[in-house]
Design a protein around this motif. Structure first.
Motif, mmCIF file in Angstrom:
data_model
loop_
_atom_site.group_PDB
_atom_site.id
_atom_site.type_symbol
_atom_site.label_atom_id
_atom_site.label_comp_id
_atom_site.label_asym_id
_atom_site.label_seq_id
_atom_site.Cartn_x
_atom_site.Cartn_y
_atom_site.Cartn_z
ATOM 1 N N ALA A 106 -46.246 194.812 23.087
ATOM 2 C CA ALA A 106 -46.036 194.466 24.495
ATOM 3 C C ALA A 106 -44.723 195.029 25.019
ATOM 4 C CB ALA A 106 -46.068 192.952 24.667
ATOM 5 N N THR A 107 -43.730 195.190 24.141
ATOM 6 C CA THR A 107 -42.392 195.580 24.599
ATOM 7 C C THR A 107 -41.814 196.684 23.731
ATOM 8 O OG1 THR A 107 -41.186 194.012 23.192
ATOM 9 C CG2 THR A 107 -41.986 193.191 25.339
ATOM 10 N N MET A 108 -40.849 197.393 24.297
ATOM 11 C CA MET A 108 -40.124 198.407 23.535
ATOM 12 C C MET A 108 -39.314 197.775 22.409
ATOM 13 S SD MET A 108 -40.694 201.563 24.219
ATOM 14 C CE MET A 108 -39.256 202.244 23.376
ATOM 15 N N ALA A 109 -38.816 196.570 22.633
ATOM 16 C CA ALA A 109 -38.049 195.895 21.581
ATOM 17 C C ALA A 109 -38.911 195.686 20.339
ATOM 18 C CB ALA A 109 -37.506 194.565 22.082
ATOM 19 N N GLU A 110 -40.173 195.324 20.552
ATOM 20 C CA GLU A 110 -41.076 195.130 19.416
ATOM 21 C C GLU A 110 -41.391 196.453 18.726
ATOM 22 O OE1 GLU A 110 -43.802 191.330 20.685
ATOM 23 O OE2 GLU A 110 -44.082 193.184 21.810
ATOM 24 N N LYS A 151 -32.488 203.132 18.719
ATOM 25 C CA LYS A 151 -33.016 203.082 20.085
ATOM 26 C C LYS A 151 -33.552 204.448 20.493
ATOM 27 C CE LYS A 151 -31.803 201.944 24.867
ATOM 28 N NZ LYS A 151 -30.723 201.543 25.795
ATOM 29 N N GLU A 165 -37.331 205.448 21.591
ATOM 30 C CA GLU A 165 -37.600 205.992 22.928
ATOM 31 C C GLU A 165 -38.175 207.404 22.869
ATOM 32 O OE1 GLU A 165 -34.385 203.509 25.629
ATOM 33 O OE2 GLU A 165 -33.865 205.520 24.951
ATOM 34 N N ARG A 167 -47.159 205.073 26.303
ATOM 35 C CA ARG A 167 -47.671 203.840 26.906
ATOM 36 C C ARG A 167 -49.186 203.961 27.040
ATOM 37 N NH1 ARG A 167 -45.009 199.534 28.737
ATOM 38 N NH2 ARG A 167 -42.983 200.609 28.666
ATOM 39 N N ARG A 217 -49.352 198.526 27.145
ATOM 40 C CA ARG A 217 -48.612 198.336 25.901
ATOM 41 C C ARG A 217 -48.027 199.663 25.424
ATOM 42 N NH1 ARG A 217 -52.543 195.744 21.722
ATOM 43 N NH2 ARG A 217 -53.927 197.310 22.667
#
Length: 284
Positions: free
Chosen positions: A157-161, A182, A186, A191, A196
């Motif tokens: 769901a997120t970039m952090a995950e 990071k 990236e 996406r 997601r």
């Protein structure tokens, strides 16, 4: 998708063999050329730190293999995701850029491809070869592990995950700063239609292991290599085993073997000691 090239680099696209192939380039265009080819499920952006450091001396060219990064995906994976196709693409890349002779740094799959071309169709054009943590043979258990995770990329769901996932599966790459993790996340994402995020690559790249089961059996090509060769061996690698690295020092180009502490498969070439080792070898 993958971020554009950072400051100091050039992002460009070439049409090669029907594919749009993305390159990140560093250094002066008249400098000695160096091809840096990434691993199976990675991108040319993995070489940002190495390329930035070597740009004072070399023109460093970091392609995204078709099916990865910003390059196009194949409509015929069983035919095009294999070393025969990648080798033809590599020759087309050199010809398109007007490069007669080049040095080659290859991590994992990029190292296997380096063996394939330096002992084959580009034998007279590879001046120096750096093989980063792979050999002319592939442990069956490791191949199964790679097939499993590459062929089934997760979605988050997120970039952090997604970053947390990369930190886990790529922990063997060795030490990374938070900023480097990071950047890896990236430059390694896409996406999905549902919003997601997932790893950047075409899951069909794993077809190489099924359609071309002998692609990584490369001792004949290795034995034919004429270029001076350096092999980097991650100290805890499960892909390049010590006995295979030792055999590489005795056969073919009789490679220089350097053990890289604090890494498994594969050293990220992102810290000063690793970069210095590669520089010393490339500068002869």
């Amino acid at each position: 998708m993958t971020l554009p090239a950072p400051a100091g680099a050039r992002s460009r696209y070439l049409t090669l063999l029907g594919h749009e192939v993305h390159l990140t380039e560093w250094g002066a265009e008249h400098a000695p050329p160096l091809i840096a080819w990434h691993g199976l499920a990675r991108t040319g952006r993995d070489f940002d730190d190495l390329a930035a450091a070597l740009a004072d001396r070399f023109r460093v060219i970091c392609p995204d293999t078709p099916g990865r990064g910003l390059s196009s995906w194949s409509a015929d994976p069983d035919r095009e995701y294999c070393f025969a196709a990648y080798a033809t693409l590599a020759a087309a890349l050199l010809n398109a850029l007007g490069l007669d002779r080049v040095a080659w740094v290859g991590t994992s799959m990029g190292g296997s491809l380096g063996i394939h071309v330096a002992g084959g169709g580009l034998r007279e054009r590879i001046t120096r070869l750096v093989i980063n943590d792979i050999g002319p043979t592939f442990p069956a258990a490791t191949a199964e592990r790679i097939r499993t995770y590459v062929g089934n990329p997760p979605a988050f769901a997120t970039m952090a995950e997604l970053e947390a996932y990369f930190r886990t599966i790529y922990a063997p790459f060795g030490a990374h700063t938070d900023a480097q993790w990071k950047r890896l996340a990236e430059t390694s994402m896409r996406r999905l239609p549902d919003g997601r995020v997932s790893p950047h690559y075409d899951p069909a790249i794993v077809r190489q292991f099924f359609a071309w089961p002998n692609d990584f059996a490369l001792w004949p090509a290795y034995d034919a290599i004429a270029a001076p060769t350096l092999v980097l061996h991650g100290e805890a690698s499960d892909l390049l085993l010590p006995e295979v690295a030792s055999e590489m020092s005795r056969r073919g180009p009789r490679a220089t073997i350097v053990d890289v502490p604090g890494c498994g498969h594969a050293p990220a070439l992102n810290v000063p000691a690793q970069i210095a080792t590669v520089r010393r070898f490339l500068e002869g």
